[in-house]
Design an enzyme around this catalytic site. Structure first.
Site, PDB file in Angstrom:
ATOM      1  N   ASP A   1      -5.816   4.704  -9.804  1.00 47.66           N
ATOM      2  CA  ASP A   1      -4.999   4.612  -8.929  1.00 47.66           C
ATOM      3  C   ASP A   1      -5.556   5.513  -7.536  1.00 47.66           C
ATOM      4  O   ASP A   1      -5.472   6.725  -7.735  1.00 47.66           O
ATOM      5  CB  ASP A   1      -3.719   5.171  -9.199  1.00 47.66           C
ATOM      6  CG  ASP A   1      -2.735   4.216  -9.980  1.00 47.66           C
ATOM      7  OD1 ASP A   1      -3.385   3.533 -10.836  1.00 47.66           O
ATOM      8  OD2 ASP A   1      -1.527   4.309 -10.136  1.00 47.66           O
TER       9      ASP A   1
ATOM     10  N   LYS B   1      -0.237  -0.274  -3.841  1.00 48.03           N
ATOM     11  CA  LYS B   1       0.757   0.456  -4.474  1.00 48.03           C
ATOM     12  C   LYS B   1       1.120   1.452  -3.019  1.00 48.03           C
ATOM     13  O   LYS B   1       0.425   1.599  -2.334  1.00 48.03           O
ATOM     14  CB  LYS B   1       0.241   1.399  -5.132  1.00 48.03           C
ATOM     15  CG  LYS B   1       1.046   2.717  -5.925  1.00 48.03           C
ATOM     16  CD  LYS B   1       0.166   3.190  -7.013  1.00 48.03           C
ATOM     17  CE  LYS B   1       0.984   4.721  -7.493  1.00 48.03           C
ATOM     18  NZ  LYS B   1       0.434   5.396  -8.316  1.00 48.03           N
TER      19      LYS B   1
ATOM     20  N   LYS C   1       2.586  -2.367  -7.007  1.00 44.31           N
ATOM     21  CA  LYS C   1       3.400  -1.348  -7.462  1.00 44.31           C
ATOM     22  C   LYS C   1       3.931  -0.295  -6.642  1.00 44.31           C
ATOM     23  O   LYS C   1       3.372   0.341  -5.806  1.00 44.31           O
ATOM     24  CB  LYS C   1       2.196  -0.550  -8.330  1.00 44.31           C
ATOM     25  CG  LYS C   1       2.803   0.610  -8.945  1.00 44.31           C
ATOM     26  CD  LYS C   1       1.775   1.586  -9.723  1.00 44.31           C
ATOM     27  CE  LYS C   1       2.301   2.689 -10.241  1.00 44.31           C
ATOM     28  NZ  LYS C   1       1.045   3.797 -10.992  1.00 44.31           N
TER      29      LYS C   1
END
Lengths: 484, 300
Positions: free
Chosen positions: B137, B200, B236
């Site tokens: 991430d 995300k 996400k």
């Protein structure tokens, strides 16, 4: 991969309960503050368009009933309403507004049962707006001198109000609230297929202890409406409905002292420019044409898309139409409910056939439809021409006619090329374009980057064959006052 | 002087329209079987996360146990999707989750600010991957983005993607620092073009974190990108989602915007930690008809 639940996720039924709703087997008329029997004996069934089951029996008023109702309204005007202090009139309106709020769940369920519209719409749109109209006009009741300074506004007397079946209670509120706030009394005739919420409103008026005769509600078919507007005891006619009926009413009023406002049909243009926020515009198109199954006078039934984005927009609309849930209007997840009547369904289907015969390309999602009731899938037509009947005539159903354009001048000309002129929508990221379009489009309402936004403070009404007069806002008071 | 980034043509986003549309998903009523199925899906999509300065091997081990066995009292529950930790704790998590299908995700690239050199960021990614991370991430360089240096942001994402090798790359836009939906849309398009496997919303360190409207803007970008290129990109939302009801509304939004193909943890994740116990509480309520006290659910 991790354990993954299966890839489909249907929503379980989520039905709004209707146990709390009690309906009479048969209804009389609401005259002089009481529910009374007709002088005749004719009744007809009011059915649930989603099941074709009978909900109750409604009275077909006789000409004598109409006369009695108009006389009651006159008496209510002379004895109570015209003598009352304006601030007192306001109190009654506030009380009605609060009672509508308190009983909104019951009214929403009834509206959905009787009219076929999704409970989400009757709960989130019709009912809050109906209460809001009463609240808004309640506030004006004792401030009319400020609304029209130095003009000495005076009420007109008895108002005959004939309303349509697409927003039964909301239209009743649009009509009754400004009439009462300005000191007039009312005889209201709801549409024959959707009288139940209006009759329930009669109960609310009793609960609010409104003086007798101030509001009277008579039911029946078109001939009852005709007798009402033609009654010599009527001072003002307010009608919402089809252009065809509107024209007959206007003809019958010619040469009389009666004042009138007509809110009639529409064939609104919704215009998407290439620089628009496309996904939000698509949502606006969906809301514009499929809200209340397209049975809305201001429905955005003509879509104009700039050619450079037309393919993209049409694909997105098709995608979105696929995700619409059609079915039981009482299910909280339903997006499209039932068509109001078999007659209206037949009209819509005829127009779909016309569209096909004219060579337009039809698209409908493959959603299954219930066996009973009156249903129409959300429909869109591409390759429609300005000359096509589906682009010229009001269908009053979930049918969208899509055309393309190249320049601003072209789309203004095409959008204005209609006998109607009730509403329009403009989708662009450019403020200057919005100002340009909103000043050149001949429509009573132009929504910019939104559609179907209603508020009691905002006037609503048409150009040309969409009618005249405005409802809502300060303008809505004018229609019920003598200010000359 | 900054070089204008030439290839992107992101559409403008109407804020009012997005917020209205997002609200509409919240009117969906999710009951009975669909609720149960939805709750299990949510559980299975969670990246169980701990990103604290005071994280220790002990804390991470506990979290991994929870990931494997979310609630022993109910049989047949899915596991969460992944455990998300800082790079120095990846090895511990990997060891704990050996033999399970639960992924180890690691934040990297000078999380959460992203304010460091590319070399250091790439080295951090390599460290996380060498320690066993399945997913990375990363955060974008918001400062560079705001100066209009989109080329830098693009190249940085592309470089990190390359460094990821087989590991899947989630690109954190930190929408709470971007300011407008127009910029969120632009950053989404940029990240996908640069090779993101997932986009995300947030680090969880900045408020606002994930919201329904901002997630809608991002999944509409995913939808358009998929239509244009055929490549599927995951989503996400992270931070601020702690209640089951809200999580279910996210799923409704995904289903009605992207379709069923995104309704699994390969393509949709929740970055959350406290959400797990709320979902468990709802599952037990669905099964037994009554809510149990929070003491019956392990707090980690």
């Amino acid at each position: 991969m991790n354990q993954s639940p299966e890839n489909q996720w249907p929503l379980s039924p989520a039905l709004e309960s209707q146990d709390h709703l009690q309906l009479e087997k048969s209804y009389g008329l609401f005259i002089d503050g009481e529910f009374v029997s007709s002088t005749g004996s004719k009744k007809y069934a009011s059915i649930n368009p989603a099941t074709e089951q009978r909900l109750s029996r409604i009275t077909e008023s006789t000409p004598q009933d109409v006369d009695v109702a108009v006389r009651a309204a006159r008496k209510g005007y002379d004895r109570h309403w015209s003598r009352m202090k304006p601030s007192e009139r306001g109190k009654y309106l506030f009380r009605i507004a609060r009672l509508i709020q308190e009983r909104s769940r019951e009214l929403a369920v009834l509206e959905t049962l009787d009219g076929g519209k999704p409970i989400r719409e009757s709960r989130d749109v019709d009912l809050p707006l109906a209460a809001a109209h009463f609240f808004y006009y309640a506030g004006w009741a004792d401030k009319l001198d400020y609304a029209f300074p130095n003009r000495r506004p005076r009420p007109l007397g008895v108002a005959a109000q004939v309303i349509p079946w697409n927003f039964p209670l909301l239209m009743a509120a649009w009509k009754i609230a400004p009439a009462l706030a300005t000191g007039n009394t009312v005889v209201l005739k709801p549409a024959e297929t959707t009288s139940l919420t209006a009759l329930r409103l009669g109960e609310i008026l009793q609960q609010a202890e409104l003086p007798p005769g101030v509001v009277n509600i008579i039911t029946g078919h078109g001939n009852v409406g005709k007798a009402l507007v033609e009654h010599p005891g009527v001072d003002k006619v307010a009608f919402t409905g089809s252009t065809e009926v509107g024209k007959t009413i206007q003809a019958s009023l010619a040469g009389t002292r009666k004042r009138s406002t007509l809110e009639l049909g529409g064939k609104a243009a919704n215009i998407i420019f290439a620089d628009a926020s496309i996904d939000q515009a698509v949502e606006g198109v969906i809301n514009g044409i499929y809200f209340n199954q397209g049975q809305v006078c201001c429905a955005g039934s003509r879509l104009f898309v700039e050619e450079s984005v037309a393919q993209q927009v049409i694909e997105k609309i098709k995608d979105r139409v696929q995700s619409l849930i059609i079915g039981n209007p009482l299910d909280k997840n339903t997006d499209l409910g039932a068509i109001n009547s078999r007659q209206q369904l037949n009209t819509i289907q005829e127009y779909i056939d016309v569209g096909l015969a004219e060579g337009a390309i039809r698209y409908q999602p493959e959603a299954p439809l219930p066996d009973e009731g009156f249903w129409c899938r959300p429909t869109l037509f591409t390759q429609v021409s300005q000359a096509s009947r589906i682009a010229r005539e009001e269908i009053f159903g979930p049918v969208l006619a899509i055309q393309t354009f190249r320049t601003v001048a072209e789309v203004i000309q095409k959008a204005n090329n209609t006998p109607y002129g009730l509403s329009a929508g403009v989708w662009t990221n450019k403020g200057s374009k919005i100002f340009n379009l909103s000043s050149q489009l001949r429509a009573g309402v132009v929504w910019a980057n939104s559609y179907n936004q209603f508020d009691p403070t905002s006037p609503f009404g048409g150009y040309q064959e969409s009618g005249f007069g405005r409802e809502g806002g300060l303008h809505g008071l004018q229609a019920y006052l003598d200010i000359h | 002087m900054t070089i204008p980034f030439p290839t992107l043509n992101s559409p403008p986003i109407d804020q009012v329209g997005v917020v209205q549309r997002a609200k509409r998903f919240c009117t969906r009523s999710i009951k009975n079987e669909s609720k149960m199925q939805g709750l299990k899906m949510v559980l299975n999509m969670i990246d169980l996360t701990t990103l604290e300065g005071m994280d220790t091997p002990g804390k991470v081990r506990q979290l991994c146990t929870k990931a494997k066995q979310v609630h022993a009292a109910v049989a047949g529950l899915p596991t969460v999707a992944a455990v998300c930790v800082y790079p120095n704790l990846v090895a511990i998590a990997k060891q704990e989750l050996l033999g399970t299908s639960i992924k180890v995700a690691s934040v990297a690239t000078a999380f959460p600010s992203g304010n460091s050199s590319l070399d250091i960021k790439l080295a951090e990614v390599a460290y996380a991957i060498d320690s066993g991370a399945d997913e990375i991430d990363m955060v974008i360089s918001r400062g560079r983005f705001h100066t209009g240096d989109y080329r830098y942001v693009f190249d940085e994402i592309a470089a990190v993607k390359e460094a990821c090798g087989k590991a899947r790359l989630k690109v954190i836009l930190e929408t709470g620092e971007l300011g407008t939906f127009d910029k969120v849309r632009l950053a989404s398009d940029l990240a996908m073009e640069a090779g993101a496997d997932f986009i995300k919303t947030s680090t969880g360190k900045i408020k606002p974190a994930a919201t329904l409207p901002v997630t809608l803007v991002m999944i509409e970008a995913i939808r358009d990108y998929h239509r244009r290129t055929g490549r599927q990109v995951g989503m996400k939302p992270a931070g601020g989602i702690s209640k089951s009801k809200l999580a279910l509304h996210y799923l409704v939004m995904v289903k009605e915007t992207l379709g069923n193909d995104w309704l699994n943890n390969q393509w949709f994740r929740f970055g959350a930690s406290s959400l797990v116990n709320d979902v468990l509480m709802q599952i037990v309520k669905q099964k037994t008809g009554c809510y149990q006290a929070p003491q019956y659910f392990s707090a980690d």
